[in-house]
Write a protein that holds these residues in place. Structure first.
Motif, PDB file in Angstrom:
ATOM      1  N   GLY A 220       0.842  -1.197   0.000  1.00  0.00           N
ATOM      2  CA  GLY A 220       0.000   0.000   0.000  1.00  0.00           C
ATOM      3  C   GLY A 220       0.875   1.243   0.000  1.00  0.00           C
ATOM      4  O   GLY A 220       2.011   1.208   0.454  1.00  0.00           O
TER       5      GLY A 220
ATOM      6  N   ASP B 212       0.597   4.045   1.711  1.00  0.00           N
ATOM      7  CA  ASP B 212       0.907   4.532   3.059  1.00  0.00           C
ATOM      8  C   ASP B 212       1.758   3.544   3.858  1.00  0.00           C
ATOM      9  O   ASP B 212       2.229   3.879   4.941  1.00  0.00           O
TER      10      ASP B 212
ATOM     11  N   LEU C  54      -5.081  -1.716 -10.350  1.00  0.00           N
ATOM     12  CA  LEU C  54      -6.459  -1.341  -9.991  1.00  0.00           C
ATOM     13  C   LEU C  54      -6.918  -2.105  -8.758  1.00  0.00           C
ATOM     14  O   LEU C  54      -7.664  -1.597  -7.928  1.00  0.00           O
TER      15      LEU C  54
ATOM     16  N   THR D   4      -4.814  -3.683  -6.423  1.00  0.00           N
ATOM     17  CA  THR D   4      -3.973  -3.549  -5.226  1.00  0.00           C
ATOM     18  C   THR D   4      -3.965  -2.115  -4.713  1.00  0.00           C
ATOM     19  O   THR D   4      -3.785  -1.882  -3.533  1.00  0.00           O
ATOM     20  N   LEU D   5      -4.114  -1.141  -5.616  1.00  0.00           N
ATOM     21  CA  LEU D   5      -4.011   0.266  -5.232  1.00  0.00           C
ATOM     22  C   LEU D   5      -5.307   1.038  -5.436  1.00  0.00           C
ATOM     23  O   LEU D   5      -5.354   2.235  -5.160  1.00  0.00           O
TER      24      LEU D   5
ATOM     25  N   PRO E  54      -8.332   1.622  -3.998  1.00  0.00           N
ATOM     26  CA  PRO E  54      -8.793   2.562  -2.975  1.00  0.00           C
ATOM     27  C   PRO E  54      -7.751   3.627  -2.630  1.00  0.00           C
ATOM     28  O   PRO E  54      -8.097   4.777  -2.398  1.00  0.00           O
ATOM     29  N   ASP E  55      -6.484   3.243  -2.609  1.00  0.00           N
ATOM     30  CA  ASP E  55      -5.419   4.226  -2.350  1.00  0.00           C
ATOM     31  C   ASP E  55      -5.449   5.337  -3.392  1.00  0.00           C
ATOM     32  O   ASP E  55      -5.311   6.515  -3.070  1.00  0.00           O
TER      33      ASP E  55
ATOM     34  N   ALA F 100      -8.024   6.110  -5.338  1.00  0.00           N
ATOM     35  CA  ALA F 100      -9.305   6.813  -5.268  1.00  0.00           C
ATOM     36  C   ALA F 100      -9.290   7.927  -4.226  1.00  0.00           C
ATOM     37  O   ALA F 100      -9.947   8.950  -4.379  1.00  0.00           O
ATOM     38  N   ARG F 101      -8.513   7.729  -3.159  1.00  0.00           N
ATOM     39  CA  ARG F 101      -8.469   8.729  -2.086  1.00  0.00           C
ATOM     40  C   ARG F 101      -7.589   9.929  -2.415  1.00  0.00           C
ATOM     41  O   ARG F 101      -7.655  10.933  -1.735  1.00  0.00           O
TER      42      ARG F 101
ATOM     43  N   ARG G 255      -5.844  10.074  -8.851  1.00  0.00           N
ATOM     44  CA  ARG G 255      -7.075   9.716  -9.560  1.00  0.00           C
ATOM     45  C   ARG G 255      -7.107  10.360 -10.943  1.00  0.00           C
ATOM     46  O   ARG G 255      -7.433   9.715 -11.935  1.00  0.00           O
ATOM     47  N   LYS G 256      -6.756  11.633 -10.983  1.00  0.00           N
ATOM     48  CA  LYS G 256      -6.750  12.320 -12.273  1.00  0.00           C
ATOM     49  C   LYS G 256      -5.699  11.743 -13.214  1.00  0.00           C
ATOM     50  O   LYS G 256      -5.920  11.630 -14.413  1.00  0.00           O
TER      51      LYS G 256
ATOM     52  N   VAL H 272      -4.820   8.873 -13.638  1.00  0.00           N
ATOM     53  CA  VAL H 272      -5.105   7.505 -14.028  1.00  0.00           C
ATOM     54  C   VAL H 272      -6.296   7.422 -14.995  1.00  0.00           C
ATOM     55  O   VAL H 272      -6.521   6.388 -15.640  1.00  0.00           O
TER      56      VAL H 272
END
Lengths: 200, 200
Positions: free
Chosen positions: A27, A29, A107, A109-110, A112-113, A115-116, A121-122, A124
């Motif tokens: 992850g 973080d 998509l 494994t990462l 949600p990471d 998406a936050r 996000r942009k 991708v």
DNA sequence: TGTACATCAGTGAACGCGCGTTCACTGATGTAC
DNA sequence: TGTACATCAGTGAACGCGCGTTCACTGATGTAC
């Protein structure tokens, strides 16, 4: 030997790839800048010579991993016949061995990471559309809606297979997804070793 | 008034719920113990009176969130006719407003986080099977394989909708998934406001 | 019923540690004359 | 061709900060006599 700007670009690429491995495994973080630099064979201080911040690295890693996937899918979707192309994409994507490793689709494994983080996000968005375009090209009827569903099913199956506490359940998710995405009548086969290793 | 052990249990529950909100919004590694305790209206020092470690909290939060979902699905799957039950589950799960919020399914917000932690992964196994059982009960033919696919599609659609940079694309993922999971001919409708608010 | 003591939930200061980031520096490579 | 200087990739010590965890404590509640 190596032109100076080229050497710099190579080191940068090495950092990007090291981060790609570690971020997917632990992850975003869960991995520090120093761990990334160590994985790339460098000391941590030099990081800021190549990237403005850890966030910037995260965005670029997500983008480059997904763009590689999109490019590969695009090439496959234009080669040979569509049924074979689809089967190649799906079979590789859902290969149990790859899913169990850290090399599986970013998509899953990462997701949600990414998406936050609005910058990630942009970064991708384009690649995501590219993957959908490639799938649409392969799917019977070439309907966008079918591509949206197929990608959802594949991503969900990998997320759930990685989460399942029991390998049999993990494989059941992957098998069911393959059966659902591939046109009826095509048996799904586990070994993806014939498929090239670097698809994503 | 409140019996002592009961008060303790209530506080514990408050911490669990605070962590559920924050972990889903920022990821497990993105939230500290002090933030969780503050959200629960307490000071951070008392945390270890209720939980052995942050990892233990993470496992218990994942478990309790998923078990609540499994329980709700189970109840719905046994109430009324199967088609209505399925539509209720799917419609609520894929409601765009809920997907955009932090209240969406923990499989989609914490999936990879849980997958990386073996204690959390084990804690979640039962609830995952419970969700599959409930889906199987609703699905035409009651085939396990269809439930595996349906859950994959729903989870993937939410992951991708949250990741998409464009709300139109996000809704397209959710709509396509609903159309795919619900038996053909049933129109999907966005508002889930009639459905009870506390489903998961 | 009233006092003395024990229990127990929660406080808040403190700990060592690792994080993201900065910066003065080194030593190798490239350029000017 | 050789020397002097500038550039530039990477080093490693240091920064302030927030993390997970510990612990001596407080003050409210419950129990014994």
């Amino acid at each position: 030997m190596a032109e100076p700007t080229q050497r710099r670009a190579e080191t940068r690429q090495r950092i990007l790839e090291a981060a790609g491995r570690l971020f997917r495994e632990h992850g975003i973080d869960g991995v520090g800048v120093d761990a990334v630099m160590k994985e790339a064979g460098l000391t941590h201080g030099g990081f800021y010579f190549h990237f403005g911040s850890k966030e910037a690295l995260a965005a670029e890693v997500s983008q480059s991993l997904l763009e590689r996937a999109a490019k590969t899918w695009d090439e496959i979707s234009r080669s040979g016949d569509r049924h074979a192309a689809l089967e190649r994409i799906v079979r590789y994507y859902l290969d149990p061995e790859r899913v169990a490793s850290a090399h599986c689709c970013p998509l899953t494994t990462l997701g949600p990471d990414v998406a936050r983080r609005s910058t990630s996000r942009k970064a991708v968005g384009g690649a995501l559309r590219g993957m959908l375009d490639a799938l649409t090209r392969c799917l019977p009827g070439r309907k966008r809606q079918r591509a949206l569903t197929a990608l959802s099913t594949m991503v969900g199956a990998v997320v759930l297979a990685r989460l399942a506490d029991d390998p049999a359940l993990a494989e059941a998710f992957l098998d069911a997804a393959a059966d659902s995405v591939l046109p009826a009548g095509r048996a799904f086969n586990h070994t993806a070793s014939e498929v090239e290793q670097e698809q994503v």
